[in-house]
Design an enzyme around this catalytic site. Structure first.
Site, short mmCIF file in Angstrom:
data_model
loop_
_atom_site.label_atom_id
_atom_site.label_comp_id
_atom_site.label_asym_id
_atom_site.label_seq_id
_atom_site.Cartn_x
_atom_site.Cartn_y
_atom_site.Cartn_z
N ALA A 66 0.87 -1.17 0.00
CA ALA A 66 0.00 0.00 0.00
C ALA A 66 0.91 1.23 0.00
O ALA A 66 2.09 1.14 0.38
CB ALA A 66 -0.88 -0.02 1.23
N GLY A 109 0.68 -4.88 0.88
CA GLY A 109 -0.51 -4.91 0.04
C GLY A 109 -0.28 -5.60 -1.30
O GLY A 109 -1.21 -6.13 -1.91
N GLU A 112 -0.76 -9.12 -0.60
CA GLU A 112 -2.19 -9.30 -0.32
C GLU A 112 -3.02 -9.27 -1.60
O GLU A 112 -3.96 -10.04 -1.77
CB GLU A 112 -2.65 -8.23 0.67
N GLU A 132 4.65 -5.12 7.16
CA GLU A 132 3.97 -4.00 7.81
C GLU A 132 4.45 -3.73 9.22
O GLU A 132 4.49 -2.60 9.69
CB GLU A 132 2.44 -4.24 7.84
#
Ligand code: CAA
Length: 258
Positions: A66, A109, A112, A132
């Protein structure tokens, strides 16, 4: 075809291709990029001429996570009110089979997103991780749940707690990826695999995807009931009649819904 700012889309035969295109940020997944990916996937999903979708990045990065710079100054309330990351839940609801073709970094992300796809084909240089914790947060696009379901508690816990990155071969051995291929062959292999899926009956492929996904959402007995309802539904399609007739007549099936 719709123009997007951070992704490229094209259709090759019955396969829709989404290419993340933010090289200067290693395809960091900003909010806009998430919405563009969702819009493109939904458009392909709604198109009966598309039987499978491939999502890919660059040879250096599938996606490095992200967008940290976009999130850094946000408050908990900002994230909560905007329902940050919710586009990704919607992406998981796309019914057309979705393959992630992953080369380079698939971190946070990015890992993911790859796991939201139905399966991953990885290049030899692919690296998967949920780093993260090093940023003072935890995965937010489903990583703690999908990684654990994919590779089991021990490895998932180690990766989520330490941020350790896994190479392609380890990821294949752990069951995270379906297949590892040389980087030069990655897109071709993924597109060919997608074309194979797209040559089947689209509604039947959707039912098959739903049935496998039910294994992650239900008890064994409920999952088997789900599967049974799915195969009975297949018998309501012209494509079941055609597929079985083609077998007995020793000819290739000519599915109506492909
Ligand atoms: N967000 C924003 N920008 C990012 C980014 C990210 N996730 N990852 C890389 N970039 C940017 C870098 O800031 C850099 O930009 P500038 O040139 O403007 O400085 C550019 O992409 C190139 O990156 P690097 O110079 O760092 O490239 P590198 O080859 O030295 O390192 C890397 C590559 C190891 C992937 C490193 O970029 C990195 O560690 N990235 C962050 C990985 C990460 O922590 N991801 C998790 C994000 S949080 C998350 O995803 C939450 C969630 O669960 C939803």
């Amino acid at each position: 075809m719709t123009q997007y700012s951070l992704i490229l889309t094209e259709q090759r035969g019955r396969v829709g291709l989404i290419t993340l295109n933010r090289p200067e940020a290693l395809n960091a997944l900003s909010d806009t990029m998430g919405r563009e990916i969702l819009a493109a996937a939904r458009a392909f999903d709604a198109d009966p001429g598309v039987g499978a979708i491939v999502i890919t990045g660059s040879s250096r990065a599938f996606a490095a996570g992200a967008d940290i710079k976009e999130m850094a100054s946000k408050s908990s309330v900002d994230m909560y009110l905007a329902d940050w990351f919710s586009a990704w839940d919607e992406l998981a609801r796309v019914r057309t089979p979705l393959i992630a073709a992953v080369a380079g970094h698939a971190l946070g992300g990015g890992c993911e997103l790859a796991m939201i796809a139905d399966f991953i084909i990885a290049a030899e240089n692919a690296k998967f991780g949920q780093p993260e914790i090093k940023l003072g947060v935890i995965p937010g696009m489903g990583g703690s749940q999908r990684l654990t379901r994919a590779i089991g508690k021990a490895k998932a816990m180690e990766m989520v707690l330490t941020g350790r990155v896994m190479g392609a071969l380890e990821a294949e051995a752990a069951g995270l990826v379906a297949r590892v291929v040389p980087i030069d062959a990655l897109l071709e292999e993924a597109m060919e695999t997608a074309a194979t899926i797209a040559s089947m009956s689209k509604p039947v492929a959707m039912i098959a995807k739903e049935a496998v996904n039910a294994a992650f959402e239900s008890t064994l007995a409920e999952g088997v009931r789900h599967e049974r309802r799915g195969i009975f539904a297949c018998f309501a399609t012209e494509d079941q009649k055609e597929g079985m007739a083609a077998f007995t007549e020793k000819r290739p099936a000519n599915f109506k819904h492909r």
